[in-house]
Design a protein around this motif. Structure first.
Motif, PDB file in Angstrom:
ATOM      1  N   LEU A 113      -7.655 -23.163 -14.852  1.00 26.36           N
ATOM      2  CA  LEU A 113      -8.093 -23.193 -16.246  1.00 26.36           C
ATOM      3  C   LEU A 113      -9.422 -22.478 -16.429  1.00 26.36           C
ATOM      4  CD1 LEU A 113      -7.118 -26.860 -17.207  1.00 26.36           C
ATOM      5  CD2 LEU A 113      -6.045 -24.757 -18.011  1.00 26.36           C
ATOM      6  N   ASP A 114     -10.324 -22.649 -15.484  1.00 27.69           N
ATOM      7  CA  ASP A 114     -11.613 -21.940 -15.559  1.00 27.69           C
ATOM      8  C   ASP A 114     -11.399 -20.424 -15.571  1.00 27.69           C
ATOM      9  OD1 ASP A 114     -13.143 -24.219 -15.695  1.00 27.69           O
ATOM     10  OD2 ASP A 114     -13.566 -24.293 -13.542  1.00 27.69           O
ATOM     11  N   LEU A 116      -8.548 -18.847 -16.457  1.00 28.57           N
ATOM     12  CA  LEU A 116      -7.870 -18.462 -17.692  1.00 28.57           C
ATOM     13  C   LEU A 116      -8.874 -18.340 -18.837  1.00 28.57           C
ATOM     14  CD1 LEU A 116      -4.610 -20.635 -17.612  1.00 28.57           C
ATOM     15  CD2 LEU A 116      -4.798 -18.176 -17.237  1.00 28.57           C
ATOM     16  N   LYS A 117      -9.808 -19.275 -18.876  1.00 27.36           N
ATOM     17  CA  LYS A 117     -10.845 -19.234 -19.914  1.00 27.36           C
ATOM     18  C   LYS A 117     -11.737 -18.012 -19.736  1.00 27.36           C
ATOM     19  CE  LYS A 117     -14.605 -21.994 -21.899  1.00 27.36           C
ATOM     20  NZ  LYS A 117     -15.349 -23.290 -21.819  1.00 27.36           N
ATOM     21  N   GLY A 120      -9.268 -14.728 -20.330  1.00 23.86           N
ATOM     22  CA  GLY A 120      -8.592 -14.704 -21.625  1.00 23.86           C
ATOM     23  C   GLY A 120      -7.178 -14.170 -21.603  1.00 23.86           C
ATOM     24  N   PHE A 122      -3.766 -15.171 -21.164  1.00 22.00           N
ATOM     25  CA  PHE A 122      -2.783 -16.249 -21.069  1.00 22.00           C
ATOM     26  C   PHE A 122      -2.047 -16.350 -22.391  1.00 22.00           C
ATOM     27  CE2 PHE A 122      -6.832 -17.925 -22.470  1.00 22.00           C
ATOM     28  CZ  PHE A 122      -6.494 -18.661 -23.603  1.00 22.00           C
ATOM     29  N   LEU A 127       0.288 -22.450 -20.668  1.00 22.81           N
ATOM     30  CA  LEU A 127      -0.393 -23.722 -20.885  1.00 22.81           C
ATOM     31  C   LEU A 127       0.584 -24.890 -20.976  1.00 22.81           C
ATOM     32  CD1 LEU A 127      -2.987 -22.509 -23.554  1.00 22.81           C
ATOM     33  CD2 LEU A 127      -3.191 -22.494 -21.070  1.00 22.81           C
ATOM     34  N   ILE A 166     -10.590 -28.338 -21.494  1.00 22.65           N
ATOM     35  CA  ILE A 166     -10.465 -26.874 -21.392  1.00 22.65           C
ATOM     36  C   ILE A 166      -9.095 -26.436 -21.903  1.00 22.65           C
ATOM     37  CG2 ILE A 166     -10.518 -24.888 -19.843  1.00 22.65           C
ATOM     38  CD1 ILE A 166     -12.220 -26.542 -17.927  1.00 22.65           C
ATOM     39  N   LEU A 167      -8.055 -27.201 -21.542  1.00 21.25           N
ATOM     40  CA  LEU A 167      -6.693 -26.855 -21.962  1.00 21.25           C
ATOM     41  C   LEU A 167      -6.580 -26.850 -23.485  1.00 21.25           C
ATOM     42  CD1 LEU A 167      -3.757 -26.286 -21.067  1.00 21.25           C
ATOM     43  CD2 LEU A 167      -3.358 -28.746 -21.169  1.00 21.25           C
ATOM     44  N   GLU A 169      -8.928 -26.349 -25.633  1.00 21.31           N
ATOM     45  CA  GLU A 169      -9.679 -25.189 -26.121  1.00 21.31           C
ATOM     46  C   GLU A 169      -8.834 -23.914 -26.019  1.00 21.31           C
ATOM     47  OE1 GLU A 169     -13.739 -22.714 -24.924  1.00 21.31           O
ATOM     48  OE2 GLU A 169     -13.453 -24.765 -24.180  1.00 21.31           O
ATOM     49  N   LEU A 170      -8.142 -23.767 -24.881  1.00 20.05           N
ATOM     50  CA  LEU A 170      -7.297 -22.591 -24.685  1.00 20.05           C
ATOM     51  C   LEU A 170      -6.098 -22.604 -25.634  1.00 20.05           C
ATOM     52  CD1 LEU A 170      -7.264 -22.330 -20.779  1.00 20.05           C
ATOM     53  CD2 LEU A 170      -8.745 -21.146 -22.391  1.00 20.05           C
ATOM     54  N   SER A 173      -6.916 -21.363 -29.063  1.00 22.80           N
ATOM     55  CA  SER A 173      -7.103 -19.916 -29.177  1.00 22.80           C
ATOM     56  C   SER A 173      -5.792 -19.147 -29.284  1.00 22.80           C
ATOM     57  CB  SER A 173      -7.910 -19.393 -27.979  1.00 22.80           C
ATOM     58  OG  SER A 173      -7.164 -19.499 -26.778  1.00 22.80           O
TER      59      SER A 173
END
Length: 447
Positions: A113-114, A116-117, A120, A122, A127, A166-167, A169-170, A173
Motif C-alpha cells: 500500500l505504501d 501504491l500510494k 499512484g 493502481f 484494491l 491508506i486503502l 485513501e487510495l 482517488s
C-alpha cells in the motif's frame, strides 16, 4: 539469516536480558525454518510462540513501570522478526485462519500500500483484493481473542487499521473517476506495468515495447482538443488524472526504448540482486503447491525491506550519495514492488494444510481437476475408464487411520481440508460412473 534493519536507538540496560532471550528465540526459529529433514510440528511452533509472548509480557511490564510505552529500540525490531517467523510458521503448519498467521500478511500489505500510494499506479481491481483479505483477517482476529496474546492481537489490529486508512485513501482517488474513463485508466495502468516488466527482461523485447507505444498513440488519438470525451460528446470530470498518466506512459516508453534494458552501471549490483529475488519468487509462484514452505518467504521479505529502506527521501543513491536517474529509480522500484506483490500472492494462496499433508492434498487437487475436466467434456463412455481415478482415490483413502491421515504418531493440521477434498473427489467419480451407467442402459434399451 537476514537480520532486521540496524537500529541505533538507545537500549535500556534493564532490557538487555529480554533482548538476549529474544535473540536466542529468533535463532531457534531460524534453525527450525532451515531444517528441511522433517515437517514442522505444531507443538514446536506453539512452544516458541509461548516463549516469545512471555518476553513480551516482561517487556510491557518493565516499560509500564518506566512509562516508556512507545519505546522503539532493537528489542522491538528483534521482536518483530520473531513474530514474523512465527506467523509464517502458522501458515506452514496449516493454521492459516488463526490470528498469528495474519502478522506476516499485514507487513507485506503495508509495504504494498505504501508503494501504491507513492507511485499512484493502481486501479480499483487492485484494491478490491486487499479489501477482501482485510475482512478475512478481521474475522480471524475475532476468533482468536480468547486464545492468543492480547499484545499480539493489538499489534495486528493496529497494523490492520493503519493499512485500512491508506486503502480508503487510495480507493477515494480512483472512485472519483467518471465511469467512462475507467476502462482507459485501467488500460494505461496495464500498459505501464507491461513496459516495466519488458524493461527488466534478460533480452530487451524492442518490438513488444514499440507495440505498447502504438497503443498509447491510439489512446492519445481518441482525445478531442486535448480532452478525453464521453460517448455523448461531453468532457468527463477528473480527467486530468488520465492526462497525467498518459503523459507519464509516453515519457516512460521513450526512456525504455532509449535505454533498451540497460541500467546505470552504478546500480547494476542492486539491479542484479533484485532481479534474482523477483525471478526466484516468480518461480515459486508457478510451483507453489509442490515446493513452497511459507517460512522461506521470510528471507525474501527481509532482503526487500533492506533495499526499500536504503532509499534516501525515496531515492536510490550510489556510494557517493548521488541520486539515481529516472530510469534506474523506476526500474529498481518496479522490481521491489513486483517482488512484494509475489509474496502477497503466495501468502494469500497458502492452503490451510500442514506441509506434512501437502503431498496428499496436492494429489487430490490434481485428481479433482482431472475429474472436473472429464465431467465438463462430456463424461466417460464406460465406468471402466474411471478405474485409474478410483484406484488412486482408494489408495489415498487407505492411508487414513480411524479417518485421519497420520505421520508416524502425529496428526498434522488440515485434516478437515484433506478429508473434504477426498470426499469431493469420490463424489465426482461416483457421478461420472452413474452417468456412464445410465448412458449405457439407455443405449441398450434403444437397441
Amino acid at each position: 539469516m537476514t537480520d532486521s534493519p540496524a537500529i541505533n536507538a538507545f537500549l535500556d540496560p534493564k532490557e538487555q536480558s529480554i533482548l538476549d532471550s529474544l535473540l536466542h528465540l529468533r535463532d531457534k526459529l531460524s534453525l527450525l525454518k532451515q531444517d528441511k529433514s522433517t515437517y514442522i510440528k505444531s507443538h514446536d511452533v506453539l512452544g516458541l510462540y509461548e516463549a516469545v509472548v512471555e518476553q513480551v509480557h516482561l517487556l510491557n511490564n518493565m516499560r509500564k513501570e518506566d512509562d516508556k510505552h512507545f519505546e522503539q529500540n532493537r528489542v522491538d525490531y528483534v521482536l518483530d522478526d520473531c513474530f514474523q517467523l512465527i506467523s509464517l510458521f502458522f501458515l506452514t503448519i496449516g493454521r492459516n485462519n488463526e490470528a498469528p498467521a495474519a502478522y506476516a500478511l499485514t507487513s507485506t500489505i503495508k509495504r504494498l500500500l505504501d508503494h501504491l500510494k507513492e507511485n499512484g499506479l493502481f486501479c480499483a481491481k487492485d484494491l478490491d483484493s486487499i479489501e477482501g483479505t482485510f475482512e478475512s483477517m478481521r474475522e480471524n482476529l475475532k476468533r482468536g481473542q480468547d486464545t492468543y496474546s492480547p499484545h499480539l492481537l493489538t499489534v495486528i489490529q493496529n497494523r490492520l487499521d493503519s493499512c485500512h486508512r491508506i486503502l480508503e485513501e487510495l480507493m477515494t482517488s480512483v472512485t472519483i473517476l467518471s465511469p467512462e474513463l475507467v476502462p482507459v485508466h485501467e488500460k494505461l495502468i496495464s500498459i505501464i506495468r507491461s513496459l516495466a516488466a519488458a524493461n527488466t527482461r534478460s533480452k530487451f523485447p524492442k518490438s513488444e515495447v514499440l507495440g505498447f507505444e502504438d497503443q498509447l498513440k491510439e489512446i492519445q488519438a481518441t482525445m478531442v482538443d486535448g480532452n478525453f470525451v464521453g460517448s455523448d460528446g461531453t468532457i468527463p470530470v477528473h480527467q486530468q488524472i488520465l492526462k497525467d498518466l498518459l503523459e507519464r506512459c509516453l515519457l516512460w516508453v521513450k526512456i525504455v526504448l532509449e535505454r533498451e534494458g540497460k541500467i546505470d552501471e552504478r546500480f547494476q549490483t542492486t539491479y542484479d540482486k533484485l532481479c534474482e529475488i523477483r525471478n526466484q519468487l516468480e518461480r515459486l509462484s508457478l510451483t507453489q503447491a509442490w515446493s513452497l514452505r511459507e517460512t522461506d518467504l521470510y528471507s525474501y521479505q527481509r532482503q526487500l525491506d533492506r533495499f526499500d529502506e536504503s532509499r534516501v527521501d525515496g531515492n536510490f543513491e550510489d556510494s557517493q550519495g548521488n541520486k539515481a536517474d529516472l530510469h534506474a529509480q523506476r526500474t529498481l522500484l518496479y522490481l521491489i514492488r513486483r517482488s512484494y506483490a509475489f509474496i502477497y500472492s503466495l501468502l494469500i494462496a497458502s492452503e490451510p494444510v500442514s506441509e506434512a499433508l501437502l503431498p496428499v492434498f496436492n494429489q487430490l487437487q490434481t485428481l479433482r481437476r482431472c475429474l472436473v475436466e472429464v465431467q465438463s467434456s462430456g463424461g466417460v463412455s464406460s465406468p471402466r475408464e474411471l478405474y485409474p481415478y478410483s484406484m488412486k482415490l482408494t489408495s489415498i483413502d487407505n492411508m487414513r487411520v480411524d479417518g485421519k491421515f497420520m505421520v508416524g504418531h502425529d496428526i498434522p493440521e488440515g485434516q478437515g481440508s484433506v478429508n473434504a477434498l477426498l470426499a469431493e473427489c469420490f463424489d465426482l467419480a461416483y457421478e461420472l460412473r452413474v452417468e456412464a451407467e445410465d448412458r449405457g442402459e439407455a443405449e441398450d434399451s434403444a437397441n
